[in-house]
Structure formats: structure tokens, C-alpha cells
Design a protein around this motif. Structure first.
Motif, mmCIF file in Angstrom:
data_model
loop_
_atom_site.group_PDB
_atom_site.id
_atom_site.type_symbol
_atom_site.label_atom_id
_atom_site.label_comp_id
_atom_site.label_asym_id
_atom_site.label_seq_id
_atom_site.Cartn_x
_atom_site.Cartn_y
_atom_site.Cartn_z
ATOM 1 N N CYS A 155 9.233 -20.985 8.814
ATOM 2 C CA CYS A 155 9.771 -19.625 8.961
ATOM 3 C C CYS A 155 9.219 -18.880 9.992
ATOM 4 C CB CYS A 155 9.374 -18.999 7.333
ATOM 5 S SG CYS A 155 9.699 -17.428 7.254
ATOM 6 N N LEU A 156 10.003 -18.297 10.865
ATOM 7 C CA LEU A 156 9.754 -17.516 12.160
ATOM 8 C C LEU A 156 10.221 -16.232 11.444
ATOM 9 C CD1 LEU A 156 8.710 -17.262 14.834
ATOM 10 C CD2 LEU A 156 10.851 -17.548 15.521
ATOM 11 N N THR A 157 8.883 -15.187 11.162
ATOM 12 C CA THR A 157 9.193 -13.938 10.407
ATOM 13 C C THR A 157 9.006 -12.589 11.064
ATOM 14 O OG1 THR A 157 8.921 -13.012 8.210
ATOM 15 C CG2 THR A 157 7.040 -13.782 9.146
ATOM 16 N N LEU A 158 9.633 -11.807 10.988
ATOM 17 C CA LEU A 158 9.728 -10.616 11.551
ATOM 18 C C LEU A 158 9.733 -9.438 10.616
ATOM 19 C CD1 LEU A 158 9.506 -8.385 14.446
ATOM 20 C CD2 LEU A 158 12.093 -8.669 14.052
ATOM 21 N N PRO A 159 8.476 -8.668 9.982
ATOM 22 C CA PRO A 159 8.718 -7.682 9.286
ATOM 23 C C PRO A 159 8.688 -6.484 10.230
ATOM 24 C CG PRO A 159 6.520 -8.973 9.136
ATOM 25 C CD PRO A 159 7.239 -9.245 10.166
ATOM 26 N N THR A 160 9.654 -5.395 9.593
ATOM 27 C CA THR A 160 9.803 -4.286 10.250
ATOM 28 C C THR A 160 10.171 -3.058 9.469
ATOM 29 O OG1 THR A 160 10.898 -3.337 12.296
ATOM 30 C CG2 THR A 160 12.340 -4.810 11.065
ATOM 31 N N ASN A 161 9.944 -1.706 10.289
ATOM 32 C CA ASN A 161 10.228 -0.851 9.504
ATOM 33 C C ASN A 161 10.707 0.445 10.465
ATOM 34 O OD1 ASN A 161 7.862 0.216 10.616
ATOM 35 N ND2 ASN A 161 6.874 1.235 8.806
ATOM 36 N N ARG A 162 11.118 0.073 11.763
ATOM 37 C CA ARG A 162 11.606 0.656 12.791
ATOM 38 C C ARG A 162 12.751 -0.206 13.597
ATOM 39 N NH1 ARG A 162 6.355 -1.370 14.819
ATOM 40 N NH2 ARG A 162 5.320 0.586 14.323
ATOM 41 N N GLU A 198 15.658 -16.026 20.276
ATOM 42 C CA GLU A 198 15.564 -16.927 21.210
ATOM 43 C C GLU A 198 14.549 -17.844 20.993
ATOM 44 O OE1 GLU A 198 15.530 -15.520 25.381
ATOM 45 O OE2 GLU A 198 16.623 -13.727 24.754
ATOM 46 N N GLU A 199 13.282 -17.266 20.533
ATOM 47 C CA GLU A 199 12.291 -18.111 20.156
ATOM 48 C C GLU A 199 12.645 -19.284 19.087
ATOM 49 O OE1 GLU A 199 7.479 -17.999 19.547
ATOM 50 O OE2 GLU A 199 8.590 -16.257 18.675
ATOM 51 N N ALA A 200 13.327 -18.651 18.261
ATOM 52 C CA ALA A 200 14.018 -19.663 16.919
ATOM 53 C C ALA A 200 14.686 -20.637 17.819
ATOM 54 C CB ALA A 200 14.618 -18.996 16.093
ATOM 55 N N LEU A 210 13.315 -15.176 9.463
ATOM 56 C CA LEU A 210 13.367 -14.188 8.352
ATOM 57 C C LEU A 210 13.017 -12.945 8.715
ATOM 58 C CD1 LEU A 210 13.356 -13.707 5.205
ATOM 59 C CD2 LEU A 210 10.949 -14.553 5.130
ATOM 60 N N ILE A 211 13.933 -11.788 8.475
ATOM 61 C CA ILE A 211 13.840 -10.457 9.165
ATOM 62 C C ILE A 211 13.692 -9.695 7.629
ATOM 63 C CG2 ILE A 211 14.415 -8.508 10.523
ATOM 64 C CD1 ILE A 211 16.270 -10.449 12.033
ATOM 65 N N LEU A 212 12.400 -9.107 7.634
ATOM 66 C CA LEU A 212 12.232 -8.390 6.176
ATOM 67 C C LEU A 212 12.357 -6.919 6.730
ATOM 68 C CD1 LEU A 212 9.363 -10.305 4.598
ATOM 69 C CD2 LEU A 212 11.997 -10.393 4.388
ATOM 70 N N ASP A 213 13.465 -6.063 6.590
ATOM 71 C CA ASP A 213 13.768 -4.897 6.601
ATOM 72 C C ASP A 213 13.518 -3.792 5.894
ATOM 73 O OD1 ASP A 213 14.839 -2.872 8.530
ATOM 74 O OD2 ASP A 213 16.428 -4.220 9.253
ATOM 75 N N PRO A 253 4.941 -18.403 21.920
ATOM 76 C CA PRO A 253 3.978 -18.792 21.168
ATOM 77 C C PRO A 253 4.222 -20.047 20.374
ATOM 78 C CG PRO A 253 3.988 -16.339 21.051
ATOM 79 C CD PRO A 253 5.289 -16.796 21.578
ATOM 80 N N VAL A 254 5.458 -20.114 19.929
ATOM 81 C CA VAL A 254 6.079 -21.057 18.823
ATOM 82 C C VAL A 254 5.709 -22.536 19.600
ATOM 83 C CG1 VAL A 254 8.399 -21.544 19.571
ATOM 84 C CG2 VAL A 254 7.768 -21.732 17.128
ATOM 85 N N HIS A 255 5.674 -22.592 20.843
ATOM 86 C CA HIS A 255 5.404 -23.989 21.373
ATOM 87 C C HIS A 255 4.352 -24.526 21.055
ATOM 88 C CE1 HIS A 255 5.308 -27.021 24.736
ATOM 89 N NE2 HIS A 255 4.087 -26.673 24.758
#
Length: 439
Positions: A5-12, A23-25, A39-42, A143-145
Motif C-alpha cells: 500500500c503506497l499511501t498519500l494522506p492529504t487535505n490540500r 509513477e512511483e506505484a 491509497l489516497i485518503l482525501d 524511495p520504494v526501490h
């Protein structure tokens, strides 16, 4: 094939970051035998969420990359189902701790942990919306490498994929629990202006997060090392060290976890910077292997922080960070003393021990935090301008902030006690999730 799970939490607003993490995924599945769930938690406002939806739709269709873009109602629906089935104590409070109506760095990542479990992902790889990837010859440095080279593998096997190892042989059978790096660019905390205005005031303020019993020399070293990440040197060539990773060397914008995040959550404190760094300390103190690499992410500040409202909100989170350290320094000391006793006979972190340390800390005398607020008041008034105005604001909220700092730790203990059940039910809830929305 393992799921990650590659995750990006965001509020902006961050459409460029969504494209980059996409691209990283794609890189992950092209170079490793994985299925990557992005997983984008918006938590953005409706207009920004719509902008992000367009950014998600623009992502290339890549085999073995599955994108989940969840707004807060979808996240809340998932959480309520899990909490109801887990039969935890104080379910409404647990829901509030998982999805509070105020900003919480720990809570957003905790949601990612549970949803990742529901998706069948064995690891979570977190990025932030206010960061970018470095590039070499026009190509991004992901970094996922390094994360997928080592994470979850027995340390003795991971040793073959790193540049060097400083791990003691007695830890060789344990699995790598964390792989991370740091950042380059601006300070991780927006306090550079304080240093420019008065370096000694900067020292007085930043040293507040040190334990009271430290010497002045130890506090000075901490201040010199704080919030600077990996400095400013650009990436040139890969280096990865297998070790017990120093918590000061990694940042939550560039981190990945295996197993440990399913044992203990992050503190769900609201409006408190640094509340999401707990697992980094836990991995180190429990002598769980980690890998420190040098694919540092580029940190930058969003325009919102430069507004008057943004300044007030950020400095409040900064003040609450200092108050939280009264409790966290105690917990860290207890974890360091416990060492490998934090683990059960299978090498898993014992959540009950961590919860016990947290509950124990809530009995501490608040005099140390009263002194912290006094020193902040003096420091900020000496700077004048908007810092003096913030000191006035802080003075009206002293008792509330003192109470919140203590109750935040009580909440952390409660959530830690419930975490095993929440993770277990989440893993059984997987079919409720489709590619982007709960069914």
C-alpha cells in the motif's frame, strides 16, 4: 505476489503529487513482484477533491496498480463497519480518534494502516502532499526501490541487498520492520524565521522538546540536529544501511512499515506536529531491524502556512508538540529500558506493554509543561510582531492545552488497546472495498 500500500494522506490541493506517486506505484510493479495499491485518503474540500478526482483519472492504466481515492464519508463508512464488528470499548470515541474533525497526522496514517489491512497489503509506504521526488538525469528517484528490496525480509536476507550492515548477528533472524529515509530542502518545521530573527531564542524554543534532565550540551546537539533532515546535498548514488535506525535520521514523508503498524497505532493527537513519529522510536527501541537509505524526498512549504490563519494554526501545533513531549519522553525512556522485552516470543511488538507505558505517563506532574508554556511565552514575546500576538493567543488557552496534552495520551492508550481487534476485523473486511470505494 505480495500486495503493498503506497499511501498519500492529504487535505490540500496536490494533483502533481498524485501524478508523481502514481509513477512511483508504476515503478514498483515494473521492478518488483508486487501488486501496488495506491491509497489516497482525501480530506480536502469538495472543489479540491474534484480536482484530485481528475488527477486520479489521468493516471495511466498500469497492470497490478490499483488506485483507491477515498473522501472522508467513504473513510468514515469503512471505519464504522470495522469498529462495530470489532466490539471495542467506547466505539464512538474510537471513531472520533480515527477520523477527528481536527487535523491529526497520526489519525490519517492510522486510517491508511487499517485500509491497507483490508486490502490485503503487508506493508504501508507513506508519502506527503508537500514533498517531491529528487531527480537524476531527469528521472525521479523513488524511495520504494529500497523499501521493496528489504522490507519484511529476514535481516540476514536483506543484508544482500544493502550497501552495508551495522546490525548485530543476534538480530539477523528478525524481519526488517521499517525502511526509510529523510528529506532535503526546507526545515520540516516552519521555524526558519525564528532562527533568522534570533538564534538564541531559536535554541530556547527548539530545546523544549528535550527531556528536562538533559545537559545543556545534549540539548544544544539536539537543537542543531532537529528538523533539518538530510540537509541540502542532492542525491548522487544509492546507499542503504541495515541497522537499528536512529529515529532522528528518518522522516514520515519517506517511510515504510511491515508488521509493526498492525501491532501498535500512531498517537491520534489533534493539532500536534510530530504525533505520527511514534513507530519510528518503537522500531528502534524494540531492536527491530530497519534500513536507512538516501533517496531523500524534497520538502517544501505550501502557501497556506504563510497566511495569518496558517501561521496561527501551525504555531499552535508546534506548541502542542512540546507539551506532548512531557509524556512521550517518559514513554521513550521506558521503551528504551525495556528493549527486546517489548517483543513476544515470535518477535511481534506487545501492544499491551506500550499501552501500559502510555497510561503510566498520564500520571506525570504537569509542572514541566507549565514551564514549557512559560518559556514559549517569554521567547515569542521577545520576538515581537506576530509571535507576540501568538503569545497572547496561547495565554488564553493554557489550561485547555495542558488538559489536551494529557488526554491525547489517554486516547493513545485506549486506541492501542483496541488496535489488535481493529486490524483483525479490517483484514476480514477486504471484500467491502472495491477499486476506490467501499461496496
Amino acid at each position: 505476489m505480495r500486495r503493498i500500500c503506497l499511501t498519500l494522506p492529504t487535505n490540500r490541493a496536490c494533483p502533481q503529487t498524485i501524478a508523481a506517486i502514481g509513477e512511483e506505484a508504476a515503478y514498483a510493479v515494473a521492478h518488483f513482484d508486487v501488486e501496488a495499491h495506491l491509497l489516497i485518503l482525501d480530506s480536502s474540500d469538495p472543489a479540491t477533491f474534484a480536482e484530485h478526482t481528475l488527477a486520479v483519472r489521468a493516471l495511466p492504466d498500469v497492470p497490478r496498480v490499483v488506485v483507491h481515492h477515498l473522501d472522508e464519508p467513504a473513510q468514515r463508512d469503512f471505519l464504522r463497519r470495522v469498529i462495530d464488528k470489532a466490539d471495542v470499548a467506547k466505539p464512538e470515541l474510537v471513531l472520533d480518534l480515527m477520523l477527528p474533525d481536527r487535523l491529526s497526522y497520526g489519525a490519517c496514517t492510522n486510517r491508511a494502516f487499517l485500509i491497507a489491512a483490508a486490502l490485503g497489503c503487508e506493508s504501508v509506504h507513506r508519502r506527503d502532499s508537500d514533498s517531491r521526488y529528487q531527480t537524476v538525469d531527469g528521472e525521479p528517484v523513488f524511495p520504494v526501490h529500497h523499501e521493496l528490496m528489504s522490507l519484511g525480509r529476514p535481516a540476514k536476507e536483506a543484508a544482500h541487498g544493502v550497501t552495508e550492515s551495522a546490525l548485530e548477528p543476534r538480530h539477523a533472524e528478525r524481519r526488517v520492520a521499517m525502511v526509510g529515509s529523510s528529506f532535503v530542502g526546507e526545515l520540516s518545521v516552519d521555524i526558519g524565521e525564528i532562527h533568522r530573527l534570533d538564534p538564541e531564542v531559536y535554541y530556547d524554543v527548539v530545546s523544549l522538546w528535550a527531556p528536562d534532565h538533559w545537559t545543556e550540551a545534549e540539548k544544544r546537539d539536539l537543537v542543531d540536529d532537529s528538523f533539518r533532515g538530510a540537509g541540502s546535498a542532492p542525491f548522487e548514488r544509492d546507499h542503504a544501511l541495515l541497522t537499528l535506525v536512529d529515529p532522528m535520521r528518518v522522516d514520515m514523508c519517506n517511510i515504510s512499515f511491515h508488521d509493526v503498524h498492525e501491532r501498535v497505532p500512531l498517537p491520534p493527537a489533534t493539532d500536534t506536529i510530530g504525533s505520527d513519529y511514534f513507530l519510528i522510536h518503537l522500531v528502534h527501541d524494540a531492536a527491530l531491524p530497519g534500513v536507512l537509505h538516501n533517496r531523500n524526498i524534497v520538502n517544501y512549504y505550501t502557501a497556506e502556512r504563510r497566511t495569518d490563519a496558517g501561521f496561527l494554526a501551525y504555531q499552535t501545533r508546534f506548541a502542542k508538540f512540546f507539551l506532548s513531549m512531557l509524556y512521550f519522553n517518559h514513554i521513550y525512556d521506558r521503551m528504551a529500558a525495556a528493549g527486546e522485552a517489548l517483543l513476544d516470543d515470535r518477535g511481534h511488538v506487545r501492544a499491551s506493554v506500550v499501552a501500559g507505558f502510555a497510561r503510566e505517563s498520564t500520571g506525570l506532574d504537569q509542572a514541566g509543561n507549565v514551564r514549557r508554556l512559560d518559556r514559549l511565552d517569554t521567547a515569542y514575546r521577545s520576538l515581537g510582531g506576530r509571535y507576540a500576538e501568538f503569545a497572547d493567543h496561547l495565554a488564553t488557552r493554557r489550561e485547555r492545552l495542558l488538559d489536551e496534552a494529557r488526554s491525547d495520551i489517554e486516547d493513545f492508550a485506549l486506541l492501542t488497546e483496541a488496535w489488535e481487534a481493529l486490524v483483525r476485523v479490517s483484514k476480514a473486511t477486504g471484500p467491502l472495498l472495491t477499486a476506490g470505494h467501499p461496496a
